[in-house]
Write a protein that holds these residues in place. Structure first.
Motif, PDB file in Angstrom:
ATOM      1  N   SER A  36       0.847  -1.199   0.000  1.00 45.57           N
ATOM      2  CA  SER A  36       0.000   0.000   0.000  1.00 45.57           C
ATOM      3  C   SER A  36       0.879   1.245   0.000  1.00 45.57           C
ATOM      4  N   ARG A  37       2.052   1.154   0.630  1.00 42.07           N
ATOM      5  CA  ARG A  37       2.982   2.279   0.579  1.00 42.07           C
ATOM      6  C   ARG A  37       3.415   2.536  -0.871  1.00 42.07           C
ATOM      7  N   LEU A  40       0.651   4.215  -2.720  1.00 46.42           N
ATOM      8  CA  LEU A  40       0.542   5.628  -2.353  1.00 46.42           C
ATOM      9  C   LEU A  40       1.625   6.444  -3.044  1.00 46.42           C
ATOM     10  N   ARG A  41       2.807   5.851  -3.156  1.00 46.99           N
ATOM     11  CA  ARG A  41       3.896   6.577  -3.826  1.00 46.99           C
ATOM     12  C   ARG A  41       3.552   6.817  -5.291  1.00 46.99           C
TER      13      ARG A  41
END
Ligand SMILES: Nc1ncnc2c1ncn2[C@@H]1O[C@H](COP(=O)(O)OP(=O)(O)O)[C@@H](O)[C@H]1O
Ligand SMILES: [Mg+2]
Lengths: 275, 320
Positions: A36-37, A40-41
């Motif tokens: 998920s990181r 998001l990036r």
């Protein structure tokens, strides 16, 4: 709402003294959190999708029209032969960005925090690789769609195409560990790019992507035949043309396994013991 | 039997090439205290902290955090510690709340709890308004605070703070100090590094002065100051005719050599004990020697080093 930038002692005390300690998250949870990181990036830095969208389009158009006419005489005929190879070449070149992202994160110190957390250590890398799988799939779909518009007709049908993409994803997942290894070792993005190109260019160009190896001098043919990219191209062509052999699939699995077995533990060793 | 120490280290060594960045560091840091590492750039503070926080393997010696070996039981150590590094380790491209939600999930909170926890921390750290901004738009002080907040998602038993206030304005610095004090009251042990004597003095119960990878002095701030003195006294006389008499009086009261500066009527002295200064100045007034200005400068890190090592701190460029 509270005034900006003001710290209230009582609030602060409460927030940082809640000694609540949740259960340790599972390896799956932490890996998905890292995924998920990565998503998001992409949301905040959409330019990083350039490599999986624009590259494939440029590559396909360039090779089809530049060389299609010159080498094979007809672009649509050449496309039948060329597209599976170009697809493999493009996606395996994109894998190198995995290493560059990791290298950036490490240099910015972001990984220092992750490395002091009591979590399953590889999840940071596995999570990112899972999102890379989505990127590789996206690149493949874009390229195939464009190819279809230009006249590419896979005899292996829809299932053949799915099988081909599956081969590519398995191989690229394993190949990515080479770049994570390099991403940890290299001190600067520049040197990392250089080394990555030095590995990738011979692998992708000295292969059966553009030409039939039988036309090559025998010493070169020897290299092309064992080149893992050639093995992958064989299987992908087989799937797309509907004549894949178990042997071809086996070679892809074998070369993928070799990459994974050597470079995944090596990456983790370096990751854990980075100076 | 439970051990009273949060950190115990014996002969820690880290070598980079032919440079001994950390050269035999011994530590015994009791639970519940703020321990300060004081030293100039390149002294080996960061390297020591990175070893203790399991980010670097020592080349020699050993260390235990809450009785767990930092090498063979790194996982157990990580459950008890948090590190806020010298350089912010927050993803600048993401927003404040996104950063904290990710770290909360990694700490084991469910998606919903992670959001609540992130919100709670941001508001408590005065970042409620900036929660939805990308961290790259934060000021230096805000960055520091979110970086510290990120280390406190699950309250650690031991927090490492590497130069938490370097480069901050006084207001932001005070906020960081406030956070540290609150945390310690709640029972967390803090190991912080600093280049400022004043900061170590304000926050730390005990201080280790570190230089060239070695601890060259250790003790409470009072003990260190006693060895260094209270600082430098400057006195400006209204009339330079009184200079000689004034020097004699100060010399007698302060028990230390008095220097006269080239411009007339300007005196200075290294003072061991600040309480003597008031008396000495009083005596000047009693003797009808008017003083137009005076100041007592706190001993700087340079003075501490000069006294402890007899050498000046080297001006080193910050290397990353
Ligand atoms: N990764 C590294 N490689 C080589 N030398 C290093 C590395 N990290 C630190 N050093 C050197 O070790 C010494 C101590 O550095 P450091 O621990 O960062 O000091 P401090 O935090 O007290 O400023 C410095 O001289 C620095 O240049
Ligand atoms: Mg440092």
């Amino acid at each position: 709402m509270s005034q900006p930038n003001v710290i209230k002692e009582e609030q602060l005390r409460q927030a940082i003294t809640s000694r609540k300690r949740p259960e340790r998250p599972s390896a799956l949870t932490t890996s998905l959190t890292f995924s998920s990181r990565a998503l998001l990036r992409i949301k905040h830095v959409p330019e990083q999708l350039f490599d999986v969208t624009v590259f494939p389009i440029i590559f396909l158009l360039m090779f089809t029209y530049l060389f299609g006419g010159a080498i094979a005489g007809s672009t649509s005929e050449y496309l039948q032969f060329l597209l599976p190879g170009i697809l493999v070449m493009t996606v395996s070149q994109i894998t190198m960005y995995t290493g560059i992202d990791l290298n950036n994160d490490i240099r910015k110190g972001i990984f220092d925090r992750f490395r002091t957390l009591p979590i399953w250590l590889p999840s940071a890398l596995v999570g990112a690789l899972l999102v890379d799988m989505i990127r590789y799939s996206g690149a493949s779909i874009i390229m195939l769609t464009l190819g279809f518009i230009l006249g590419f007709r896979p005899e292996g049908g829809f299932l053949g195409v799915i099988g081909a993409i599956g081969m590519i994803l398995i191989f690229c997942f394993c190949l990515s560990w080479v770049w994570t290894t390099l991403g940890i070792i290299m001190r600067s993005e520049k040197s990392l790019m250089m080394v990555s190109f030095m590995v990738l260019f011979p692998l992708t160009f000295v292969s059966n992507v553009f030409v039939d190896p039988q036309t090559l001098p025998s010493w070169l043919e020897g290299f092309v035949d064992v080149n893992p990219i050639s093995l992958l191209v064989d299987a992908v062509r087989g799937f797309m043309h509907g004549n894949v052999t178990v042997e071809a699939i086996g070679w892809v699995f074998l070369s993928s396994a070799v990459f994974l077995i050597i470079f995944a533990p090596l990456t983790m060793y370096l990751y854990r013991n980075k100076k | 039997m439970t051990n009273e120490y949060a950190i115990e280290a014996k002969g820690l060594v880290k070598v980079f090439g032919d440079q001994r960045a950390v050269d035999g560091v011994d530590l015994s840091i009791p639970k519940g205290m703020v321990y300060g590492f004081l030293g100039p750039n390149g002294a080996g503070k960061t390297t020591t902290i990175r070893m203790l926080a399991t980010l670097l393997q020592p080349d020699g010696g050993e260390a235990h955090i809450f009785d767990h070996d930092i090498v063979s039981e790194a996982g157990k150590v990580r459950e008890r510690i948090s590190l806020t590094g010298q350089y912010a380790s927050i993803d600048e491209d993401l927003t404040g709340v996104e950063n904290l939600v990710i770290l909360s999930k990694l700490a084991g909170y469910s998606r919903k709890e992670a959001k609540e926890r992130a919100k709670e921390l941001l508001v408590a750290f005065g970042l409620g308004e900036a929660a939805k901004k990308q961290v790259k738009n934060y000021s230096g002080g805000m960055r520091r605070r979110i970086d510290i907040a990120a280390s406190l998602i699950s309250t650690p038993d031991l927090l490492f703070l590497d130069e938490p206030t370097t480069g901050l304005d006084p207001r932001s610095r005070n906020q960081v100090w406030e956070i540290v004090r609150t945390l310690v009251k709640a029972g967390t042990t803090v190991l912080l590094t600093t280049q400022y004597l004043e900061e170590a003095d304000q926050l730390a119960d005990r201080i280790a002065v570190i230089n060239h990878g070695k601890i060259i002095a250790e003790g409470t701030s009072r003990e260190l100051k006693a060895s260094v003195g209270a600082g430098t006294l400057h006195v400006q006389l209204e009339n330079s005719d009184h200079q000689e008499k004034a020097m004699a009086i100060l010399q007698e009261k302060l028990q230390t050599p008095i220097h006269s500066l080239p411009e007339g009527g300007s005196l200075s002295a290294q003072v061991g004990n600040a309480s003597l200064v008031a008396k000495a100045l009083g005596d000047l007034t009693n003797e009808n020697i008017p003083v137009s200005d005076f100041s007592l400068g706190k001993p700087s890190l340079d003075e501490v080093f000069l006294t402890l090592t007899g050498e000046k701190t080297e001006e080193k460029e910050e290397k990353k």
